[in-house]
Structure formats: C-alpha cells, structure tokens
Motif scaffolding. Structure first.
Motif, short mmCIF file in Angstrom:
data_model
loop_
_atom_site.label_atom_id
_atom_site.label_comp_id
_atom_site.label_asym_id
_atom_site.label_seq_id
_atom_site.Cartn_x
_atom_site.Cartn_y
_atom_site.Cartn_z
N MET A 184 0.99 -1.26 -0.26
CA MET A 184 0.11 -0.33 0.07
C MET A 184 0.78 1.76 -0.03
O MET A 184 0.22 2.16 -0.61
CB MET A 184 -1.27 -0.08 1.28
CG MET A 184 -2.00 1.29 0.94
SD MET A 184 -2.77 0.57 2.73
CE MET A 184 -3.99 -0.79 2.07
N GLU A 185 2.06 1.15 0.77
CA GLU A 185 2.91 2.36 0.82
C GLU A 185 3.22 2.80 -0.64
O GLU A 185 3.93 4.27 -1.27
CB GLU A 185 3.80 2.10 1.48
CG GLU A 185 3.80 1.47 2.94
CD GLU A 185 5.39 1.44 3.71
OE1 GLU A 185 5.88 2.43 4.51
OE2 GLU A 185 6.26 0.96 3.01
N ASN A 186 3.10 1.99 -1.60
CA ASN A 186 3.46 2.10 -3.16
C ASN A 186 2.39 2.72 -3.80
O ASN A 186 2.91 3.80 -5.07
CB ASN A 186 3.94 1.41 -3.76
CG ASN A 186 4.74 0.58 -3.19
OD1 ASN A 186 5.69 1.59 -2.40
ND2 ASN A 186 5.79 -0.24 -2.78
N GLU A 187 1.02 2.80 -3.70
CA GLU A 187 0.16 3.48 -3.84
C GLU A 187 0.21 4.87 -3.97
O GLU A 187 1.28 5.55 -3.26
CB GLU A 187 -1.44 3.53 -3.61
CG GLU A 187 -1.60 1.84 -3.52
CD GLU A 187 -1.76 1.32 -4.55
OE1 GLU A 187 -2.16 2.24 -5.86
OE2 GLU A 187 -1.44 0.33 -4.88
N THR A 188 -0.21 5.54 -5.58
CA THR A 188 0.17 6.95 -5.21
C THR A 188 -0.63 7.94 -4.19
O THR A 188 -0.17 8.83 -3.90
CB THR A 188 -0.69 7.64 -6.76
OG1 THR A 188 -0.66 6.53 -7.81
CG2 THR A 188 -0.91 9.11 -6.85
N ASP A 189 -2.21 7.41 -3.27
CA ASP A 189 -2.82 7.87 -2.46
C ASP A 189 -2.59 7.47 -0.93
O ASP A 189 -2.94 7.23 -0.13
CB ASP A 189 -4.37 7.68 -2.80
CG ASP A 189 -5.10 9.15 -2.19
OD1 ASP A 189 -4.61 9.86 -1.06
OD2 ASP A 189 -6.07 9.00 -2.32
N ALA A 190 -1.50 6.95 -1.19
CA ALA A 190 -0.55 6.12 0.22
C ALA A 190 -0.77 6.58 1.02
O ALA A 190 -1.46 5.83 2.96
CB ALA A 190 1.04 5.81 0.43
N ASP A 191 -0.91 8.25 1.59
CA ASP A 191 -1.18 8.47 2.97
C ASP A 191 -2.38 8.57 3.63
O ASP A 191 -3.06 7.73 4.24
CB ASP A 191 -0.36 9.76 3.16
CG ASP A 191 1.23 9.98 3.18
OD1 ASP A 191 2.05 9.54 3.26
OD2 ASP A 191 1.66 11.07 2.86
N ARG A 192 -3.13 9.00 2.59
CA ARG A 192 -4.80 8.60 2.54
C ARG A 192 -5.17 6.72 2.71
O ARG A 192 -6.17 6.55 4.18
CB ARG A 192 -5.32 9.04 1.92
CG ARG A 192 -7.22 9.12 1.96
CD ARG A 192 -8.06 9.56 0.76
NE ARG A 192 -8.10 9.15 -0.65
CZ ARG A 192 -8.39 8.01 -0.37
NH1 ARG A 192 -9.37 7.42 0.54
NH2 ARG A 192 -8.57 7.12 -1.36
#
Length: 251
Positions: free
Chosen positions: A191-199
């Motif tokens: 999930m850390e590699n997703e564009t919207d990772a923080d959200r």
C-alpha cells in the motif's frame, strides 16, 4: 322409532357443535437451515401477529442495521455519508411496523434492537466522518463507549509521517497468524507504493484496526447473549402454544 329419531337429532346437533378442526390454517416460516409450518385457529389468533411473531422467533429474527461497506479507496462525501446512514437505519422502519402476539419480553427485544440499530448506524456515521477529506481522527472519540480502549490506535492518524511506523507494526501483527505471513506482509505493505498512500494507510488504520477494536462496544454485540437467551425462551414458549412442524436441511 320416535326415540331413535330423537337420539339421531341429538347426535347430529352434538357433531355440529363440536370444534371444526378443518377450520385450522397454517403459516410457513423459513429460518437459517430450517423451515417451519405452524397451525392455528384463525378464529382465535390474529394471522398477521402470528406470522410476525413466528418470523422473529423461528425465522430470520429481528432486523439488523444495514450499513454499506465500502473499499478503502472510497472517498467519502457528505452526500454519501447521509445516504449510508439512511440505508443503515432503514430496517428500523419495518421493525416498528411488526405486530406481535402478547408474549412478555418480545416487545423488549424489539426495543433493544431499535436502540442497537441506532447505535450501530451512529457508529458507522462517526467513522465515515473521520475518513472524509478534512476529517479528524478525533471525531472517533464521539463514539464514547470505545474511546478509552481504542483511542491510542488512532492517536497519530492525522500525522502521515508519524502514522507510517505505527501502521507497519499493525500490518506485521495482523500477518502473524496468516497461513503465509511473508506474503501477507508483502501484500499489506505494498500500500505504501500507491499514489494515494497516506490516505489509504490512514483509512486502513481507522477502517480496520480501530474498527476491530471498537465493534466490541456496539450495543448489538454487548446485548447478544441476552438477546439470544430471550429468543430461545420465547421460541420454546411459542412452540408450546402452537403445533409446529420443523424441517431442517440436516434432517
């Protein structure tokens, strides 16, 4: 001959006055794994009340809150939060409309379930507001029963940098009992590699970890043992009052 006719007339009148079992009716109710046929006298028992009572005690039971479940990628809006809350509360309308036989304790069960629906739907709305853009994790404290036990889980939820190591530790912990812990960790941390990772990470902490902590405090869960015992007692009483044939899948 006259005496014989008198006896015949008396017998005829007696037969005519006897209860007519052919006037009985039956209703059918389906529950988890079993079907029921309940016989009753429509001259003595209100069919609607019988059907509603049988459905609750032998059939599907009392209605549950019907809250939509969205993926972690869902972005909440005020309109969506309202629509979800309205859908969650909808079963309460049908529950209020039920008409029961006079069985002490049955109306108490309904009153508790209405309270449980309202409690669950409020819980889901609070969570959605915390997940909405601009929402603060502090909103979750509005669900007071869970606040003391679950607040620590989300205390860093509004600080992306501080939340990352907390979230990684959560992923590690929840993968311990997985059949393939290494693959579980790899998939979770991706999930850390997703564009919207923080959200997405914040949504995972609130939607999974905080929720798993907080649901224990829902009235629906807190009252479950009491409700199950009341339903079993009332179902036993119901079957004493009405001839009931049970047919179950397992025989």
């Amino acid at each position: 001959m006259k005496r014989l006719c008198s006896v015949f007339v008396a017998l005829f009148l007696a037969v005519g006055a006897a209860p007519s079992f052919s006037a009985e009716k039956s209703i059918s109710v389906s529950g988890p794994g079993c079907d029921y046929k309940v016989r009753f006298d429509p001259a003595r028992v209100d069919e609607r009340k019988l059907k509603d009572t049988a459905n609750v005690l032998l059939g599907e039971g009392l209605a549950n809150p019907d809250f939509p479940v969205h993926p972690a990628t869902q972005v909440y809006s005020e309109a969506l939060i309202k629509a979800d809350y309205d859908a969650c509360m909808k079963p309460a309308e049908a529950l209020v409309a039920l008409s029961f036989l006079d069985m002490p304790g049955l109306d108490d069960m309904r009153t508790r379930r209405l309270d449980q629906i309202a409690d669950t739907c409020a819980f889901e709305r609070i969570k959605a507001r915390a997940l909405a853009p601009g929402g603060s994790a502090g909103i979750l404290a509005e669900y007071a029963p869970a606040a003391p036990a679950c607040a620590k889980i989300v205390e860093k939820a509004d600080d992306p940098a501080a939340l990352r190591p907390v979230w990684r530790a959560f992923v590690q912990k929840r993968c311990v009992d997985n059949a393939n812990p290494a693959q579980c960790r790899k998939s979770g941390l991706a999930m850390e590699n997703e564009t919207d990772a923080d959200r997405l990470i914040r949504a995972d902490v609130i939607g999974y970890h905080w929720t798993n902590c907080a649901v224990e405090f829902l009235k629906l869960n807190q009252d479950q043992a009491r409700d199950d015992a009341a339903r079993q007692r009332l179902a036993k009483e119901f079957r004493k009052r009405f001839r009931t044939k049970e047919t179950c899948e397992d025989g």
